[in-house]
Design a protein around this motif. Sequence first.
Motif, PDB file in Angstrom:
ATOM      1  N   HIS A   1       0.779  -1.234   0.000  1.00  0.00           N
ATOM      2  CA  HIS A   1       0.000   0.000   0.000  1.00  0.00           C
ATOM      3  C   HIS A   1       0.811   1.285   0.000  1.00  0.00           C
ATOM      4  O   HIS A   1       0.268   2.363  -0.205  1.00  0.00           O
ATOM      5  N   ARG A   2       2.125   1.192   0.241  1.00  0.00           N
ATOM      6  CA  ARG A   2       2.886   2.419   0.426  1.00  0.00           C
ATOM      7  C   ARG A   2       4.275   2.314  -0.178  1.00  0.00           C
ATOM      8  O   ARG A   2       5.003   1.343   0.042  1.00  0.00           O
ATOM      9  N   LEU A   3       4.646   3.343  -0.941  1.00  0.00           N
ATOM     10  CA  LEU A   3       5.967   3.444  -1.538  1.00  0.00           C
ATOM     11  C   LEU A   3       6.559   4.790  -1.130  1.00  0.00           C
ATOM     12  O   LEU A   3       5.883   5.819  -1.165  1.00  0.00           O
ATOM     13  N   THR A   4       7.833   4.773  -0.712  1.00  0.00           N
ATOM     14  CA  THR A   4       8.535   6.027  -0.435  1.00  0.00           C
ATOM     15  C   THR A   4       9.753   6.110  -1.340  1.00  0.00           C
ATOM     16  O   THR A   4      10.458   5.125  -1.554  1.00  0.00           O
ATOM     17  N   THR A   5       9.993   7.303  -1.890  1.00  0.00           N
ATOM     18  CA  THR A   5      11.044   7.470  -2.897  1.00  0.00           C
ATOM     19  C   THR A   5      12.011   8.597  -2.561  1.00  0.00           C
ATOM     20  O   THR A   5      12.835   8.965  -3.390  1.00  0.00           O
ATOM     21  N   GLN A   6      11.922   9.133  -1.356  1.00  0.00           N
ATOM     22  CA  GLN A   6      12.809  10.224  -0.960  1.00  0.00           C
ATOM     23  C   GLN A   6      13.064  10.113   0.537  1.00  0.00           C
ATOM     24  O   GLN A   6      12.125   9.938   1.324  1.00  0.00           O
ATOM     25  N   GLY A   7      14.325  10.198   0.941  1.00  0.00           N
ATOM     26  CA  GLY A   7      14.650  10.115   2.363  1.00  0.00           C
ATOM     27  C   GLY A   7      14.775   8.686   2.846  1.00  0.00           C
ATOM     28  O   GLY A   7      15.784   8.284   3.386  1.00  0.00           O
ATOM     29  N   ILE A   8      13.733   7.906   2.665  1.00  0.00           N
ATOM     30  CA  ILE A   8      13.787   6.460   2.875  1.00  0.00           C
ATOM     31  C   ILE A   8      13.236   5.796   1.614  1.00  0.00           C
ATOM     32  O   ILE A   8      12.456   6.395   0.875  1.00  0.00           O
TER      33      ILE A   8
END
Length: 220
Positions: free
Chosen positions: A108-115
């Motif tokens: 449900h969640r994607l992070t592409t900056q910082g982590i």
Amino acid sequence: MLRRVALPLAVLTVLALAGCGSDGPDTATDSGSSVKTTSCSYDKNGQAAAKDVDPPSSDAPAEGTVDVTLKTSAGDIPITMDAASTPCAVNSFVSLADQGYFDKTPCHRLTTQGIYVLQCGDPTGSGMGGPGYQFDDELGGDETYPAGTVAMANAGPDTNGSQFFLVYADTQLDAAYDVIGRMDKAGIDVVKRVAEKGTANGGADGAPKVPVTIESVTTD
């Protein structure tokens, strides 16, 4: 419900992670087999389970590894889980996988900056769902999260449930999330391809633009 973590580049994210019992006095050798086990507590957390499942056995194998394959719509993600380091977390994951808890569920969640993580394990897809129980952290205090790490998400100390995250690029996080295993290169490449497409909202944190579904999970 999910804890927000202060990140570089003014990025605020919500990771949820935790663990279980320790490999101390509660660790024993099963007299019927030679497998070392540890005692785990899986306590009700006051929330309804996102899917109807039974809690795991309180006796968890505390040695060896478990080979797991996430069969996803983006490709297969092989993982080697470390039962010696995080026996309660691995025991819970395997129990949920064997009961089909993760089948047909979204990441449900994607992070592409910082982590740099893809978060999965919530059948509701909201980031708020879990198995109806929680268990304690199994942290050594020196955990790191390089590319390939698989770790538990949490809502604060000792609140592990079913959500986990897949690290596709080296990530700086406090040692607050149980490391349960490692993806191989093929698995990292699958998650990287998802990340390259970005998020549905165009930002640094959100649902993947190309939806990712865990079709099934096999364990060996």
